[in-house]
Design an enzyme around this catalytic site. Structure first.
Site, PDB file in Angstrom:
ATOM      1  N   PRO A 195      36.677  32.625  51.043  1.00 33.13           N
ATOM      2  CA  PRO A 195      35.707  32.999  50.008  1.00 33.13           C
ATOM      3  C   PRO A 195      34.429  33.602  50.596  1.00 33.13           C
ATOM      4  O   PRO A 195      33.934  33.152  51.627  1.00 33.13           O
ATOM      5  CB  PRO A 195      35.390  31.650  49.344  1.00 33.13           C
ATOM      6  CG  PRO A 195      35.596  30.652  50.438  1.00 33.13           C
ATOM      7  CD  PRO A 195      36.689  31.186  51.318  1.00 33.13           C
ATOM      8  N   CYS A 233      16.761  59.703  47.175  1.00 32.50           N
ATOM      9  CA  CYS A 233      16.894  61.014  46.524  1.00 32.50           C
ATOM     10  C   CYS A 233      18.320  61.283  46.064  1.00 32.50           C
ATOM     11  O   CYS A 233      18.986  62.183  46.549  1.00 32.50           O
ATOM     12  CB  CYS A 233      16.423  62.107  47.481  1.00 32.50           C
ATOM     13  SG  CYS A 233      17.284  62.042  49.047  1.00 32.50           S
ATOM     14  N   TYR A 284      27.396  40.903  49.659  1.00 28.78           N
ATOM     15  CA  TYR A 284      27.553  42.360  49.671  1.00 28.78           C
ATOM     16  C   TYR A 284      26.253  43.067  49.279  1.00 28.78           C
ATOM     17  O   TYR A 284      26.265  44.123  48.652  1.00 28.78           O
ATOM     18  CB  TYR A 284      28.724  42.785  48.765  1.00 28.78           C
ATOM     19  CG  TYR A 284      30.004  42.050  49.108  1.00 28.78           C
ATOM     20  CD1 TYR A 284      30.649  42.299  50.320  1.00 28.78           C
ATOM     21  CD2 TYR A 284      30.535  41.075  48.265  1.00 28.78           C
ATOM     22  CE1 TYR A 284      31.805  41.601  50.656  1.00 28.78           C
ATOM     23  CE2 TYR A 284      31.685  40.380  48.598  1.00 28.78           C
ATOM     24  CZ  TYR A 284      32.308  40.648  49.789  1.00 28.78           C
ATOM     25  OH  TYR A 284      33.446  39.958  50.138  1.00 28.78           O
TER      26      TYR A 284
END
Ligand code: LLP
Length: 415
Positions: free
Chosen positions: A274, A343, A372
């Site tokens: 996990p 940008c 993440y």
């Protein structure tokens, strides 16, 4: 108070106001709750009850050393996806026998490292990889412990970018190939088959795909055992999703019960890998509003000082993360498009969010960013990797300081 909660209207982490951390360390900054990390690990661990099991925390979710160390002290083992994650796990104190090595493209150097360390298992992704492992083991006079990763052709029903269990995905070997491989391994001096492995995807929010994958692995394990090989465990991968938007997701106990029910008849211990379910809810990315401007008749852009460089998930997967004002104002709600400074038009952190009025200088917290998040941060636009702070029992410390431009350019030559 545990986790991210409000104290008199102020969002705090384990009792420490996020504004205090942002004022001292600047923004953008990742803030982690040690209490949440512990609670998430313990909840999952307890969910398996007395059934023999080991949680191998997936470092890819977040491999910042202090967090990995903390999980180790709780009894976690490790899942590493590269030689560098193996090194990180080793620095955090894990023994090779506590590390499984997963990953679809392991280089020669990585296999050499895996074999020579004597890892708990190298999870094999192809016939070619198995042959390369065997050659290294023979040359170095070792016996490599391997697990075969099967591709079960199961749809994890997650985002296509993070579903890994379908035939069309690059991961693992088909069942027929797995059968050929374990027959080959049987009797080989330099190879020891210790497990069958499966991982169907990440952010899986229904139990069905996980249950089917576990059932398949259990069935194959019985075949392996009938072929005369003694397996040590079954590796059922990671994947349990979290609720980013408050919707229902399976609980740790439902998840564990589903897996145990499918494999109990094999009598083999369970390994899981996990990442997100442990680290995700334990982190928030704290950013400051740096500009506001009208967007449509009813909405504004709120430009914050964190974007796809610090948290890629919204831009890459259209992922939803709650965005909350750290100190909400008592004014009517408005609609905002929360965007970063990079940008690109993909640099949107939150679309069409209704929030109390924001002003330049206000702090926002982007929730459930512990997994993440920092692990996928980049230097695009020469933006430094953000600082990271761990709050533990009312105290906080910087566990990764903000990168400097000098550090960024240190690897470069000017001519
Ligand atoms: N084991 C293997 C073999 C994996 O490939 C993964 C994740 C895990 C375990 C851990 O899965 P978890 O429990 O965290 O779901 N960057 C994406 C997620 C990619 C997951 C890759 N593999 C995201 O931000 O959603």
């Amino acid at each position: 108070m545990i986790g991210f909660a409000r104290i008199a209207n102020q969002l705090a982490c384990d009792g420490v106001p996020l504004s205090a951390i942002a004022d001292a360390e600047g923004t953008p900054v990742y803030v982690y709750s040690a209490a949440t990390l512990r609670a998430r690990y313990r909840e999952l661990d307890a969910a398996f009850g007395a059934y023999p099991h080991t949680l191998h925390y997936a470092l890819k979710a977040n491999s910042t050393l202090a967090l990995v160390r903390l999980l180790r002290t709780l009894g976690s083992a490790a899942d590493a996806n590269s030689i560098w994650e193996i090194e990180t796990a080793r620095k955090a104190g894990f023994q090779p026998s506590e590390i499984v090595f997963t990953g679809v493209g392991k280089s020669a150097a990585e296999l050499e490292c895996g074999v020579s360390l004597g890892l708990k298992a190298i999870n094999v992704e192809s016939a070619g990889e198995l042959a390369r492992i065997e050659a290294i083991a023979e040359r170095t006079g070792r016996r490599a412990r391997v697990a075969i990763r099967i591709n079960p052709d199961i749809d994890a029903k997650s985002h296509p970018h993070i579903s890994t269990g379908l035939k069309i995905n690059k991961f693992g070997v088909p069942i027929d190939t797995a059968r050929e491989l374990w027959t080959t391994i049987h009797g080989r001096r330099a190879l020891e088959l210790v497990a069958i492995h499966v991982h169907v995807g990440s952010q899986v929010t229904t139990l069905e795909p996980l249950r089917r994958a576990a059932a398949l692995v259990a069935r194959l394990a019985n075949d392996v055992v009938r072929a005369g090989v003694t397996l040590e465990y079954l590796d059922l991968g990671g994947g349990l999703g979290i609720s980013y938007d408050g919707g229902d997701v399976p609980s740790a106990s439902d998840y564990a019960a589903a897996l145990v029910a499918e494999v109990r008849h094999t009598g083999l211990p369970i390994v899981v890998e996990p990442g997100r379910t442990i680290a995700g809810p334990a982190g928030a990315l704290v950013a400051r509003v740096i500009d506001l401007k009208p967007r449509t008749a009813d909405s504004h852009f709120a430009v914050i000082d964190a974007g796809m460089t610090e948290l890629l998930r919204p831009a890459l997967y259209g992922a939803f993360h709650r965005v909350e004002a750290v100190q909400p104002r008592e004014t009517p709600e408005q609609e905002y498009e929360i965007v970063g400074p990079v940008c690109e038009s993909s640099d949107v952190i939150g679309r069409d969010r209704t929030m109390t009025r924001l002003e330049v200088g206000d702090l926002v917290a982007i929730r459930d960013a512990g997994a993440y998040g920092s692990a996928m941060a980049s230097n695009y636009n020469r933006r430094p990797l953000p600082a990271e702070v761990l709050v533990d029992e009312g105290r906080w410390k910087v566990i990764r300081r903000r990168q400097t431009v000098d550090e960024m350019v240190a690897l470069e030559t000017e001519s």
